[in-house]
Design an enzyme around this catalytic site. Structure first.
Site, PDB file in Angstrom:
ATOM      1  N   GLU B 202      46.873  29.335 -17.338  1.00 10.60           N
ATOM      2  CA  GLU B 202      45.874  29.102 -16.300  1.00 10.60           C
ATOM      3  C   GLU B 202      45.774  27.654 -15.847  1.00 10.60           C
ATOM      4  OE1 GLU B 202      42.245  30.267 -19.059  1.00 10.60           O
ATOM      5  OE2 GLU B 202      41.588  28.776 -17.592  1.00 10.60           O
ATOM      6  N   SER B 256      33.557  30.444 -15.937  1.00 10.49           N
ATOM      7  CA  SER B 256      32.607  30.972 -16.929  1.00 10.49           C
ATOM      8  C   SER B 256      32.320  29.847 -17.911  1.00 10.49           C
ATOM      9  CB  SER B 256      33.200  32.159 -17.688  1.00 10.49           C
ATOM     10  OG  SER B 256      33.709  33.125 -16.813  1.00 10.49           O
ATOM     11  N   SER B 259      36.859  23.600 -18.313  1.00 14.67           N
ATOM     12  CA  SER B 259      37.979  22.835 -18.865  1.00 14.67           C
ATOM     13  C   SER B 259      38.075  21.534 -18.099  1.00 14.67           C
ATOM     14  CB  SER B 259      39.300  23.599 -18.702  1.00 14.67           C
ATOM     15  OG  SER B 259      39.469  24.539 -19.727  1.00 14.67           O
ATOM     16  N   ARG B 271      44.795  18.738 -21.414  1.00 20.21           N
ATOM     17  CA  ARG B 271      43.428  19.250 -21.422  1.00 20.21           C
ATOM     18  C   ARG B 271      42.632  18.311 -22.335  1.00 20.21           C
ATOM     19  NH1 ARG B 271      39.836  22.521 -24.245  1.00 20.21           N
ATOM     20  NH2 ARG B 271      38.554  23.894 -22.932  1.00 20.21           N
TER      21      ARG B 271
END
Lengths: 437, 392
Positions: B202, B256, B259, B271
């Site tokens: 993703e 939701s 990141s 990340r």
């Protein structure tokens, strides 16, 4: 402050014991000389003590001598209080002298005696005041006096009642300085002055916090360690509270979890900075719990949380991925979206209040842990001390923090805790009374 | 991006794309003499056909071989992101279909195209964001419109059913899917609709997508913008921003959950962190606190509410500013901090609670982001140096 100085009782290395001893020897000579001091000086003292007829003054010679003794020993007069007026709770430390001589006792002014008896013979005050007896520091030597240090708390919203009591007990006539820290020292300053004729000495809450932490750790907790950590935090069977030696504390990250949160990087006893803070603190936990579960107190909220299950309320990584999100090391049990299941009607109907309380606790605690970890990384500090009354009787959050720090840092960060949790600000205020900087 | 052996140049690179468009004519002439094997492979990939069909489908085959030479996958072209709450679908609608191509288009492909483009709502929960449509986009040598469709992840079974009912698997197209759901629903796609998902990370997709969309622009306008004078209701304006030299960049994806990525170059990112207090928390808490049911309802309530009655501010504790550490009186000291008090609870309304929830979640994300930006500011320059020394 008011011309009083006291050597710091926590500092044994620099041979202050010698000095204290040396100082204790001096007074006898000085008392003799002061007894011959000009009437003016005695009058001044007597006047400060509220005046009196010649008859009283004769009877109060030894009281005067005592006060002059105090002056020479650079001690402020009793009572000795430190006060931290926070967003939710007022924290009060009170030093109860146990080495009062018969003479001193006889001369003790009535309201001072009544304050001492009121505080030490009760464990509850009014309907909301509590003395945390289990935290009492016994046989403490503070500023050359021996006694017990008591820890008392009551809700900030009962402040007016407290000020009333201060007025009713004629606290202002004791001419003691009331050292106060926390936001309320600023907010309630006019009320103290107008309602009870009391002048507060306002101190910064973070200065006091650090002073208090360093002091309490150095005098130890009735012979035991003040500082501890959790070994095996996620293993209910193996999890143990273990003492930690905070002798060489610097650098340290200090996370104060009260109504809100402040995070400090402490490099030495006089060098620290407020790194950041978060508004998602203990007040958020309690406020949300009250709204979501109908509870009214912190104790109720915690009790519910202990019995609840947050994984039904939160959306976990496995709920989204069907397992771990391996690429970025996110295990399936990690929370992806706090309260994320609650957008779904069926799930809302399937959970109970205890689950909501638990999820609220876990969300707030993990958020603090996450922010703390980032600060620790940024500041290159690997030890974090968590304090504040959010952690009072809250083993759940402490263990969560211990685990989170350890897990997400791969063992690099250590979470530490202190027994006196939320009282350090008030201790720092008391120290400022005795040892003004 | 390479998929099933097909390669497509990023259309952000206009020069090369045009170059490619010129080449095909020569290659087509050669390929009509290619061995049957190649054509078979293409035909097999497309689900096989009987010899009779093959004669009639010579021009279809020729078209497909054209596609192969142009390195294009067969239609339909979808991209799917199956998130924790929403499924995001992009669909490329070709507008340069020749009469011949249209004639040969298999029935279910045509019906998919018509279903998606003639509706703006699908079932009871699917929505096409028409205002986001990218018109006249050139993608892999084809011209068309890019459509943006979303539906709740909890309606995924219905979506999979529909793909089965429309015989999507017979189109033999690859379904590229990202997000956690690409992993979670992979078995369902396979078992219920005989579809094989190509699973993609993703965050990889996120970055590629951001860079691409910014490059092709939004129907001639800037994709990227900022707010000038954000705290002044009168003066606050949305203004275009040129993201031409985007690196290093902090990318905060608020779904939701959240990141936070530090992007140093198009192929070099990490990340940094995340937080579980995201959009799902806002919606979940609002549903609990106010009885609302949807994101739109929750937002609408929040717009009408006042959070300062719910939150405990610095001035509630200090009586003013906490000057020593630069905390103004209006700053929130304790989110929802007033709600431990019964009388205050009784004096707030649902709208205030929705507002406080929004403010709390938003400010927490802002605070965490700021800490990352501060920290990465240092590492960002390191990343840029590495890029100089070792270009990807």
């Amino acid at each position: 402050m008011n011309g009083y100085h006291s050597p710091d009782e926590g500092d044994t290395e620099t041979g202050k014991e010698e000095t204290a001893g040396g100082k204790q020897q001096r007074p006898s000579k000085e008392s003799a000389s002061s007894a011959k001091a000009a009437d003016g000086a005695e009058n001044a003292v007597a006047a400060a003590a509220g005046g009196g007829t010649p008859r009283d003054r004769l009877a109060s010679n030894s009281r005067t001598r005592q006060r002059i003794d105090s002056l020479k020993k650079n001690r402020p007069p009793f009572p000795w209080f430190g006060m931290d007026i926070g967003g939710t709770l007022v924290k009060l430390v009170y030093f109860e002298p146990k080495d009062i001589t018969a003479e001193e006792e006889q001369e003790e002014v009535e309201n001072l005696k009544s304050i001492r008896k009121y505080l030490t013979s009760n464990v509850a005050y009014g309907s909301t005041g509590i003395r945390d007896v289990h935290l009492e520091l016994k046989d403490l030597t503070l500023c050359g006096r021996k006694g017990n240090l008591h820890f008392i708390r009551f809700p900030t919203q009962d402040m007016s009642a407290f000020i009333q009591m201060g007025r009713d007990k004629h606290f202002s006539s004791l001419h003691t300085t009331l050292c106060a820290t926390g936001g309320g020292a600023y907010k309630f300053e006019p009320d103290f002055r107008e309602m009870a004729d009391l002048q507060l000495l306002k101190l910064d809450e973070l200065d006091c916090l650090i002073k208090g932490v360093l002091y309490i750790d150095s005098v130890k907790f009735n012979g035991h360690s003040e500082c501890y950590y959790f070994e095996n935090p996620t293993d209910p069977v193996q999890c143990q509270k273990k003492p930690y030696n905070l002798e060489n504390p610097y650098p340290l990250l200090l996370v104060n979890i009260g109504s809100g949160v402040s995070i400090l990087a402490v490099y030495s006893k006089d060098n620290y900075k407020r790194v950041t803070g978060t508004s998602l603190g203990g007040g958020t936990f309690l406020g949300l719990c009250c709204l979501l579960t109908g509870c009214s107190t912190f104790e109720e909220a915690l009790e519910m949380a202990t019995r609840g299950e947050s994984t039904t309320v939160d959306k976990l990584v496995r709920d989204i991925y069907g397992g771990d999100y391996e690429r970025f090391g996110l295990p399936g049990w990690a929370v992806a979206s706090s309260f994320g299941n609650m957008m779904c009607k069926e799930k809302r109907e399937s959970i109970c209040k205890e689950d909501l309380a638990r999820a609220t606790l876990v969300t707030i605690t993990n958020n603090i842990g996450s922010i703390t970890r980032m600060c620790a990384l940024n500041e290159n500090i690997d030890r974090v001390v968590f304090v504040g009354n959010f952690l009072r009787i809250n083993t759940l959050s402490m263990k969560l923090l211990a685990y989170a720090m350890d897990y997400w840092s791969k063992g690099q960060l250590k979470a530490l805790f202190l027994e006196h949790e939320g009282y350090f600000g008030s201790v720092g205020a008391l120290l400022e009374l005795l040892n003004p900087t």
